[in-house]
Design a protein around this motif. Structure first.
Motif: not given
Length: 339
Positions: A297-305
């Motif tokens: 989870n820490m290494r997940r790129d969530s900027s695309g939302q």
């Protein structure tokens, strides 16, 4: 409030001058997000009723009701006759384990709230909280946290299948909310950085889309006031305009706390620590500092939302990332260590 925050609040209060006081019912009103929202809405001229199944020493509900108890919940609606409902009551602690009661609280509890909203003639608008985890299929591919994610998908299906067009209904997906009073996982993160005990896990540092809690509740207040045609039956992501990374964020927290920038731990050590955390969980330790699911989870790129919908509605937010960090570090130093 941060820059322009007081002006935003006064504007909201002016728009609520409708002759009689607007009554807003908030489920989960004593939780982290709910307590911040009830505080903000109370300052916009609304009469707010905080409903919760739990009691906290620092935040007592106006009515103690479990959303799984449909009759008790219906009685609250009949007594209060709300014009607006914000449904935040949920269970999130089974993100990394199965919990049938948690699933039922999220799904059946939401069904009960929708039923009460449908039955109450004065309700004109309802906001229902889902979660950004619905968009993260890759994170739950291995099965851990699947039950929690499924509960949020079921909530969104309930809203989509609700046939009534007499009420304005909005589904919200808040993104990783943090701030004064936050709990797991961000409480431990702030505590370790402030104490100088945080090591960034390796060299992977993807961008994150997150939400400072006072910006998030400001966005929710705007959803209550927005024209119906803009928000009805929409799913809207709630997050800050600024993205960050865990390393940048931890460095800012350390700076505000008067600490040196956190070092990065070697990759081999990080992977070994994650496996050790997995073993501790199997032995019954509920929340080790790091384990494989948390590392992923820490290494997940969530900027695309996409946040274009809420950005179009709110414009500039009251708080910058730096202002949010300053307030949160101050809270941890002054109150966070108190029992």
């Amino acid at each position: 409030m941060g820059v322009n925050g007081a002006d935003h609040l006064r504007g909201g209060a002016d728009r609520l001058a409708r002759g009689d006081e607007t009554r807003t019912l908030v489920t989960g009103g004593t939780g982290f997000l709910g307590s911040h929202l009830t505080d903000l809405l109370s300052r916009t001229g609304r009469e707010v009723l905080a409903v919760s199944r739990g009691d906290r020493a620092d935040c007592r509900p106006d009515r103690m009701v479990d959303v799984l108890d449909r009759d008790a919940l219906a009685a609250v609606f009949r007594d209060f006759h709300p014009h607006e409902v914000v449904h935040l009551a949920a269970t999130s602690h089974f993100m990394t384990r199965d919990d049938d009661l948690g699933y039922r609280t999220n799904v059946d509890g939401t069904a009960n709230v929708i039923g009460c909203v449908a039955d109450e003639p004065l309700v004109r608008r309802c906001l229902i909280a889902s979660s950004h985890v619905v968009a993260n299929e890759d994170l739950f591919a291995a099965g851990e946290g699947r039950r929690y994610a499924d509960s949020k998908r079921a909530i969104e299906r309930l809203v989509g299948e609700w046939g009534s067009r007499e009420k304005v209904c909005v589904t919200m997906r808040p993104c990783s909310i943090w701030g004064p009073g936050c709990g797991v996982p961000f409480r431990g993160f702030f505590e370790r950085v402030i104490a100088g005990r945080y090591f960034h896990p390796g060299n992977v540092d993807p961008p994150k889309r997150m939400g400072y809690v006072k910006n998030t509740v400001f966005q929710m207040a705007k959803l209550l006031e927005a024209p119906a045609e803009f928000v009805d039956r929409r799913m809207i992501v709630l997050a800050d305009d600024e993205t960050t990374t865990l390393r940048e964020w931890s460095q800012m927290i350390a700076e505000k706390a008067g600490r040196r920038p956190p070092p990065a731990a070697p990759e081999a050590l990080v992977r070994a620590a994650a496996l050790a955390g997995d073993a501790l969980k199997l032995l019954g330790y509920r929340d080790p500092p790091i384990h494989s699911f948390r590392l992923k989870n820490m290494r997940r790129d969530s900027s695309g939302q996409s946040i274009e919908a809420i950005r179009e509605l709110t414009g500039a937010l009251p708080y910058t990332l730096e202002q949010g960090v300053e307030e949160t570090v101050a809270w941890f130093k002054n109150k966070g260590a108190q029992p």
